[in-house]
Scaffold this active site. Structure first.
Site, PDB file in Angstrom:
ATOM      1  N   ARG A 448     -12.809   4.582  -0.282  1.00 46.96           N
ATOM      2  CA  ARG A 448     -12.757   5.976  -0.742  1.00 46.96           C
ATOM      3  C   ARG A 448     -14.068   6.421  -1.400  1.00 46.96           C
ATOM      4  O   ARG A 448     -14.052   7.046  -2.456  1.00 46.96           O
ATOM      5  CB  ARG A 448     -11.590   6.161  -1.717  1.00 46.96           C
ATOM      6  CG  ARG A 448     -10.960   7.548  -1.580  1.00 46.96           C
ATOM      7  CD  ARG A 448      -9.991   7.854  -2.702  1.00 46.96           C
ATOM      8  NE  ARG A 448      -9.419   9.171  -2.499  1.00 46.96           N
ATOM      9  CZ  ARG A 448      -8.896   9.896  -3.448  1.00 46.96           C
ATOM     10  NH1 ARG A 448      -8.832   9.472  -4.683  1.00 46.96           N
ATOM     11  NH2 ARG A 448      -8.415  11.075  -3.194  1.00 46.96           N
ATOM     12  N   LYS A 481      -2.315  10.422 -16.386  1.00 49.39           N
ATOM     13  CA  LYS A 481      -2.038   9.672 -15.148  1.00 49.39           C
ATOM     14  C   LYS A 481      -3.251   8.779 -14.903  1.00 49.39           C
ATOM     15  O   LYS A 481      -4.343   9.272 -14.616  1.00 49.39           O
ATOM     16  CB  LYS A 481      -1.839  10.663 -13.996  1.00 49.39           C
ATOM     17  CG  LYS A 481      -1.598  10.022 -12.651  1.00 49.39           C
ATOM     18  CD  LYS A 481      -1.291  11.119 -11.626  1.00 49.39           C
ATOM     19  CE  LYS A 481      -1.259  10.603 -10.208  1.00 49.39           C
ATOM     20  NZ  LYS A 481      -1.151  11.719  -9.251  1.00 49.39           N
ATOM     21  N   ASP A 483      -5.115   6.397 -12.763  1.00 51.92           N
ATOM     22  CA  ASP A 483      -5.135   6.038 -11.347  1.00 51.92           C
ATOM     23  C   ASP A 483      -6.098   4.885 -11.082  1.00 51.92           C
ATOM     24  O   ASP A 483      -6.967   4.564 -11.907  1.00 51.92           O
ATOM     25  CB  ASP A 483      -5.558   7.282 -10.538  1.00 51.92           C
ATOM     26  CG  ASP A 483      -4.944   7.314  -9.157  1.00 51.92           C
ATOM     27  OD1 ASP A 483      -4.522   6.258  -8.670  1.00 51.92           O
ATOM     28  OD2 ASP A 483      -4.904   8.407  -8.557  1.00 51.92           O
ATOM     29  N   ASN A 485      -7.769   3.764  -7.339  1.00 48.19           N
ATOM     30  CA  ASN A 485      -7.580   4.102  -5.942  1.00 48.19           C
ATOM     31  C   ASN A 485      -8.195   3.197  -4.894  1.00 48.19           C
ATOM     32  O   ASN A 485      -8.239   3.577  -3.725  1.00 48.19           O
ATOM     33  CB  ASN A 485      -8.080   5.529  -5.690  1.00 48.19           C
ATOM     34  CG  ASN A 485      -6.978   6.532  -5.965  1.00 48.19           C
ATOM     35  OD1 ASN A 485      -5.830   6.272  -5.656  1.00 48.19           O
ATOM     36  ND2 ASN A 485      -7.322   7.655  -6.565  1.00 48.19           N
ATOM     37  N   CYS A 530      -0.813   4.606 -11.931  1.00 47.21           N
ATOM     38  CA  CYS A 530      -0.848   5.020 -10.537  1.00 47.21           C
ATOM     39  C   CYS A 530      -1.937   4.197  -9.872  1.00 47.21           C
ATOM     40  O   CYS A 530      -2.922   3.829 -10.511  1.00 47.21           O
ATOM     41  CB  CYS A 530      -1.197   6.516 -10.473  1.00 47.21           C
ATOM     42  SG  CYS A 530      -1.479   7.139  -8.808  1.00 47.21           S
ATOM     43  N   ASP A 552       2.442   7.676  -2.959  1.00 51.38           N
ATOM     44  CA  ASP A 552       1.883   8.962  -2.553  1.00 51.38           C
ATOM     45  C   ASP A 552       2.763   9.608  -1.500  1.00 51.38           C
ATOM     46  O   ASP A 552       2.565  10.775  -1.154  1.00 51.38           O
ATOM     47  CB  ASP A 552       0.473   8.776  -1.967  1.00 51.38           C
ATOM     48  CG  ASP A 552      -0.591   8.799  -3.056  1.00 51.38           C
ATOM     49  OD1 ASP A 552      -0.255   9.104  -4.206  1.00 51.38           O
ATOM     50  OD2 ASP A 552      -1.764   8.509  -2.742  1.00 51.38           O
TER      51      ASP A 552
END
Ligand code: GLA
Length: 798
Positions: A448, A481, A483, A485, A530, A552
């Site tokens: 990403r 939140k 995260d 990723n 998350c 997700d």
């Protein structure tokens, strides 16, 4: 309770017994793990009988009849003639891998493990404000037969939840370093092998789907190598006997309080014994333990149930709620929120956020969460991670100005962060390129468009805590939140020199330190974990953050698999579930707004949809949903959850209040069956002698569903897809059928309700259940014994 008599440890929880025998020579034999048996003077019947050695297997030096290869051991050691996979690979001071740890001493005491805080790892807490139960710890010390190296096998009993936690401490009291390349937190040998192994597997947007394997000879591994507990294979697994159902039969569950690379192995030996192991993945792991140092494994969690899979889940759920979630958050209701991610992605500004907030307030929603894209110059996923400065242009001013406006509208405010990451396009990367995890002199693998920050280094951890804290202290943020990723790759830290085998474990310990510091500094903030959805859904994350973004994937049909899979090991209060737009952004599937709600409400509810674009009819539906959820919030978040049925076409879930006087049941149908028979709804966990009222939650059905049969339901003639239908659709929806029954708990549990007939193609009337594909209903069950039925007269069914 744990006793030690005649060289036998007997640990008892409310419904289980665990027995260990210290054999002559100090070998630990596992005698039994299962349904509770009484304390007795003698347990000879359980001893493995050794009358002679077996063929060409090896025997112990002190007893030529004893073959470790066929013993149920408490822990096994390389080089001792046990040829099953070993839980420990340790290079001793003489560089050899053989070691032979034997019983030395033990300690039994009340409460959790005394060295918990010294482990620098998350652990199951003792008694919180709401829960009191007997907790006892057993620490058995083993000593190597040659070197002053000690191994502690540590057991903590959480009596009421029928949980025994297990872990290992290695103490190097020699003058030389030793190298650990494998150390399991838990090893359990069982004398039988007729089990089915259940694992929870997947990938991004399809996490924790249940998979079953009937065990035959050999080794089964469930693990992760992504640097996180992963969406591929969750660390929670369980074994069930072949005839075990949701309600009956035996099963054993294992989980690990760890978010890094984990490893669970199940081995069926040729002697017909089963070995279960759980711990840190030995993949790329090598830990040098200096003279005088100790190593603590993560805590593993073990539970046995003879009341089927739901029984095991209930043990896990109560343990998580009572000993994993921080007491300050236990039983504290969570807000219904709206998150702007799927509504806007990166394309938002102050006025868009304010319009969402205004509409959200009108619908009864309680919090606005601003997701990715509020910092640095981030307008897509290619830049700015690490630059935690507010993009004032996008937010129309400071964060505190925005939160002030949101608060004034009557909503709380939450914010997204991804603290463990760095974008190549960022100021932070310009200043500290070496903070990104990558192998020197090699082209980096990228995920990403971002790198993982090297959290093995203290200066990186300090930077995260400082920059994060600055943002959080400057505005009224009540939820975060957190995260993460991307998966780790190119594992390497310039700070670790020759000890790169410590990278993964030190990385996750770094994450824990940062989480510990930040959550302690902001105790009022509700943190949600998350990781690209549910890539880090594990007990360790839950020690810091009471809820996790489950996936997700917000498609209702897919969520039935994901949430059901997750429910085997984790309670509803840990799963966040949002209602998003259709066609769904992950599957392009369309499901009704009501079905999206009916599935999402089994968890912590939120919306992730552009509510400013909803029709009047949709707004009416959503306000009714939010009101219903709030009315039953404590049930949905903290009730006892059971899976009632799950076949190819139906999913039936239920949540019951602690006093068993209230329940909500989901009836979900994947696809319509032509000319269907009757559906019978049987529930569980009610009080047999209590009288209940059962009602259907009022739902709204789009008249679009009727296609060109629309005139069967419309009072005025309409052309399909015509202007009138599209106008009517925006303002009007059909109400679902009403069903209402009064019945005793025993009827509802043993006989069940024959539900209203489903629509079957021969006309429509109000008594029909209009379902179709991906359709659902919620049934509310409430005790009325204390109210309407005080007279004690019989009840009428129907
Ligand atoms: C991850 C999360 C999403 C969203 C995006 C933002 O994918 O799981 O919910 O926050 O990141 O980039």
């Amino acid at each position: 309770m744990i006793t030690y008599e005649n060289q036998i440890f007997h640990a008892q929880t409310a419904n289980t017994s665990y027995l260990i025998r210290v054999q002559e020579g100090g070998y630990l034999e596992n005698l039994y793990y299962g349904s509770k048996i009484r304390q007795a003077g003698s347990y000879d019947a359980l001893f493995e009988k050794n009358a002679t050695g077996y063929g060409n297997t090896n025997v112990t030096p002190s007893d030529a009849k004893r073959t470790l290869d066929n013993l149920c051991l408490e822990y096994s050691f390389a080089g001792t003639g046990d040829y099953r996979h070993a839980p420990l690979l340790l290079q001793m001071p003489d560089f050899g891998f053989s070691n032979d740890f034997r019983y030395d001493s033990h300690d039994i005491y009340d409460g959790t493990y005394r060295e918990n805080t010294g482990t620098e790892m998350p652990y199951a807490k003792g008694n919180g404000e709401f829960y009191r139960e007997e907790i006892t710890t057993l620490d058995i010390t083993l000593k190597d037969s040659v070197y002053p190296v000690f191994l502690h096998l540590i057991y903590t009993l959480f009596t009421k939840s029928d949980i025994i936690s297990r872990r290992v401490k290695i103490e190097n009291r020699s003058d030389e370093p030793i190298v650990i390349s494998k150390v399991m937190s838990l090893m359990l040998d069982l004398p039988d092998t007729d089990y089915i192994l259940h694992t929870f597997d997947g990938l991004w947007v399809k996490e924790r789907h249940e998979n079953k394997k009937s065990l035959v000879s050999g080794l089964y591994v469930n693990d992760s190598t992504t640097g996180s507990s992963s969406n591929r294979h969750n660390p929670f697994i369980f074994l069930s006997k072949a005839n075990c159902t949701e309600e009956q039969g035996e099963c054993i569950g294992v989980n690990l309080i760890y978010s890094g690379n984990h490893y669970e192995a199940i081995e069926v030996s040729e002697h017909g014994k089963l070995r279960i192991m759980s711990g840190i993945n030995p993949f790329m792991f090598a830990w040098t333990l200096a003279a005088g140092d100790s190593f603590y494994t993560p805590e593993a969690v073990l539970s046995y149930s003879s009341s089927g899979q739901n029984g095991l889940s209930h043990n896990m759920h109560s343990f998580v709620s009572e000993h994993i979630i921080t007491p300050a958050r236990a039983k504290k209701e969570r807000p219904v929120l709206i998150n702007n991610w799927e509504a806007t992605y990166f394309d938002f500004n102050e006025s868009k956020l304010i319009s969402i907030a205004k509409d959200a307030k009108e619908l009864g929603i309680e919090m606005l969460v601003l997701d990715d894209g509020w910092f640095g110059s981030r307008s897509d996923d290619t830049s700015s991670l690490g630059d935690w400065t507010v993009n004032e242009k996008k937010l129309g001013g400071s964060l505190s100005k925005l939160t002030g406006r949101i608060n004034k509208l009557g909503l709380k405010f939450g914010l997204w962060f991804e603290p463990e990451m760095i974008s190549e396009k960022s100021r932070l990367f310009e200043q500290h390129p070496d903070w990104a995890v990558r192998s020197p002199n090699r082209a980096a693998y990228i995920g990403r468009n971002q790198f993982v920050l090297d959290l093995t280094r203290s200066e990186v951890r300090d930077y995260i805590v400082t920059s994060f804290s600055e943002v959080l202290s400057g505005a009224s943020v009540e939820y975060v939140k957190w995260d993460m990723n991307r998966h780790l790759s190119d594992a390497y830290s310039i700070g670790l020199g020759t000890r790169q085998g410590e990278f993964y474990h030190r990385y996750i310990k770094g994450v824990y330190e940062v989480m510990d510091r930040i959550t302690a500094a902001f105790p009022k903030i509700l943190f949600e974990s998350c990781s690209a959805g549910g890539n880090r859904f594990d007990l360790a994350m839950l020690c810091y953050m009471p809820q996790i973004w489950t996936s997700d994937n917000t498609d209702a049909n897919e969520r039935t698999y994901i949430q059901e899979g997750t429910s085997f090991g984790y309670p509803l209060s840990t799963m966040t579930s949002h209602i998003s737009a259709v066609p769904n952004h992950q599957t392009l599937r369309s499901t009704s707004l009501e079905t999206r709600f009916n599935v999402a409400c089994f968890g912590v509810l939120g919306y992730e949809i552009d509510i400013t674009k909803l029709t009047k009819a949709e707004k009416t539906v959503i306000s009714a949903q939010v009101a219903f959820y709030k009315e039953h919030r404590s049930l949905f978040q903290f009730g006892t959850f059971s899976r009632i049925e799950s076949d190819n076409n139906h999913v039936i879930w239920q949540v019951v209040s602690e006093d068993q006087k209230e329940a909500v049941v989901l009836f979900y149908q994947r696809s319509a069956v032509p000319n269907p028979g009757s559906d019978v709804l049987k529930v569980k966990g009610l009080l047999p002698d209590e009288v209940y009222e059962v009602t259907t939650r009022k739902q709204f059905i789009s008249i679009k569903q009727f296609g060109n049969l629309v005139n069967q339901v419309s009072p005025v003639p309409i052309t399909e897809e015509g202007v009138i239908q599209s106008v009517i659709n925006k303002v009007y929806m059909l109400e679902s059928e009403k069903e209402e029954y009064q019945a005793y708990g025993d009827l509802l549990m043993h006989a069940g309700i024959k539900l209203a007939q489903q629509f079957c193609g021969t006309g429509y009337n109000e008594s029909l259940r209009v379902m179709g594909d991906y359709s659902s209903r919620l049934y509310v069950i409430k005790s009325i014994s204390d109210h309407e039925n005080k007279s004690g007269e019989g009840v009428s069914n129907g």
